[in-house]
Motif scaffolding. Sequence first.
Motif, PDB file in Angstrom:
ATOM      1  N   LEU A   1      59.538  93.976  26.674  1.00  0.00           N
ATOM      2  CA  LEU A   1      59.494  92.678  25.995  1.00  0.00           C
ATOM      3  C   LEU A   1      60.503  92.682  24.852  1.00  0.00           C
ATOM      4  N   VAL A   2      61.448  91.739  24.889  1.00  0.00           N
ATOM      5  CA  VAL A   2      62.472  91.669  23.842  1.00  0.00           C
ATOM      6  C   VAL A   2      62.419  90.290  23.172  1.00  0.00           C
ATOM      7  N   LEU A   3      62.800  90.264  21.910  1.00  0.00           N
ATOM      8  CA  LEU A   3      62.772  89.033  21.130  1.00  0.00           C
ATOM      9  C   LEU A   3      64.182  88.645  20.698  1.00  0.00           C
ATOM     10  N   GLY A   4      64.433  87.335  20.692  1.00  0.00           N
ATOM     11  CA  GLY A   4      65.723  86.825  20.248  1.00  0.00           C
ATOM     12  C   GLY A   4      65.535  85.657  19.293  1.00  0.00           C
ATOM     13  N   ARG A   5      66.596  85.349  18.564  1.00  0.00           N
ATOM     14  CA  ARG A   5      66.572  84.246  17.599  1.00  0.00           C
ATOM     15  C   ARG A   5      67.912  83.529  17.672  1.00  0.00           C
ATOM     16  N   LEU A   6      67.869  82.182  17.664  1.00  0.00           N
ATOM     17  CA  LEU A   6      69.090  81.389  17.781  1.00  0.00           C
ATOM     18  C   LEU A   6      69.068  80.240  16.779  1.00  0.00           C
TER      19      LEU A   6
ATOM     20  N   LEU B   1      61.423  86.543  24.825  1.00  0.00           N
ATOM     21  CA  LEU B   1      60.922  85.451  24.001  1.00  0.00           C
ATOM     22  C   LEU B   1      62.049  85.026  23.065  1.00  0.00           C
ATOM     23  N   LEU B   2      62.391  83.748  23.100  1.00  0.00           N
ATOM     24  CA  LEU B   2      63.511  83.231  22.311  1.00  0.00           C
ATOM     25  C   LEU B   2      63.020  82.199  21.305  1.00  0.00           C
TER      26      LEU B   2
END
Length: 344
Positions: free
Chosen positions: A256-261, A221-222
Motif C-alpha cells: 500500500l503506497v500513498l501519494g499527494r498531488l 491511495l492518492l
Amino acid sequence: LDRQMTAPIAFHPQYRRHAILFVDFHNEITKSSMREAIRLFRKECFAQRFPPEKGGGESRMVCLVVPSTDTRVLTTFGVDIWTMLDVEASHRLQATLCRNLKAMNQSSSSSNGDNDCGYEEQGDFTFSKVLPTLLVTNRRTDGTGIERYYLDPPITEASMETFFQNFFAGLSKPEIKSSRSHGSGRDNDEVEFPTNKHGIHLLTADLLPSFLKKNKDKHVLLQLYAPTCGHCKRFNIIWNSLGDFIRLGLKWDDRLVLGRLDVTSNEFFIPGMTTSWLPDLFYFGVGVYERPIHYEKTETAEKVELGSISDPLDLIEWWMDEAGDSVDEFELLQALEEQHSTIG
C-alpha cells in the motif's frame, strides 16, 4: 472582454471550446502588431466557427480578445506577463545602483557614467515577447478537465490557420500544467519519486502516470489538496500519520503506497477522476490506472466527510472495505498482530 458583463456569458458551461487572443496596447511601438493580430484572429475565427463544410450552422467555438489589463483572466489561463516585468525591474535597479556607485567613486576609471555593470537598460518595457498569445481551450466530454492549446510565436496568418486546422483535426497535443518534478530517469523502472519524511510520495502531473504504472502491483491511495485550503492542512496531518503508520507501524508499504498531488499547480486527465471538493481521496486498486474509487462517492463519505477524519485507522478501514477480495484481511491482521507482539 469586459469580465463582469461578458465573462459569465462567454464562459457559460454550454460552450466547450474557446479561442482567446491576449493582447497589450500599452506601448505605441507594438500597437500596430497587436491590431494586426486581432485582424487575423477575427478572420480565422469566423472561418473556423462557421466552416462551409459544416453547413455554416452552429458555432463550434467562442472567440475572445482579452487585454493585458484583465489580469485575472491572464492568470486563470496561465499567461505570465509578470516574470518579464520582474526581470526588467531588476535590471533597471542594478543599472541605477551601478551608476550611483560610480558617481560616488570619482577616482574610478569608469566614472563617466556609462553603464558597464552588465545590465543594459532596454528603454520602455513591452510585452512583445509574451503578447500577443493565442490559446484554445477544450472542455473534455468525460468531465475530467479543460485542455489548453497554445500557438507558439510568431503569430502569422499561415501559423494561425494551421493551428486551428490541426486542433479541429485532433492533431494537436494539449499543454498540461505540472509543477516542477524532482524525479529522475525516463523509463518507469528508473524514475525516482520524491517522498517526504513520512513516506508520502510528492507527485506532479508529469509523474502521476509513471507512478501508477510502477506501482501496478500495489494498492495506491492518492490525496488531492491545495496549499491554501484550511481543511487540506488539517487532513495533511492525518495523511502524514497514515504514512508513518503504514511504513513504520504496519510495515505494509510493500503493498500500500500513498501519494499527494497539489491541484493548484498540476492538471491531470485520468478517465473517471474528477474533483470538486478538497481535500479529496482516490483509491487505485492493483493494476488500475483509471476510473479509481472516489471517497466522496462511497458510503463512508455519507457518514464522515474526508476533511473531518481524525484517525488514520479510519482510512485503513475504508481502504480495506473498498479493496474487498483483492486484500487478504487475515494476512494483514496477522501482520499487524506480529508487529504488536514485537513491540510488546
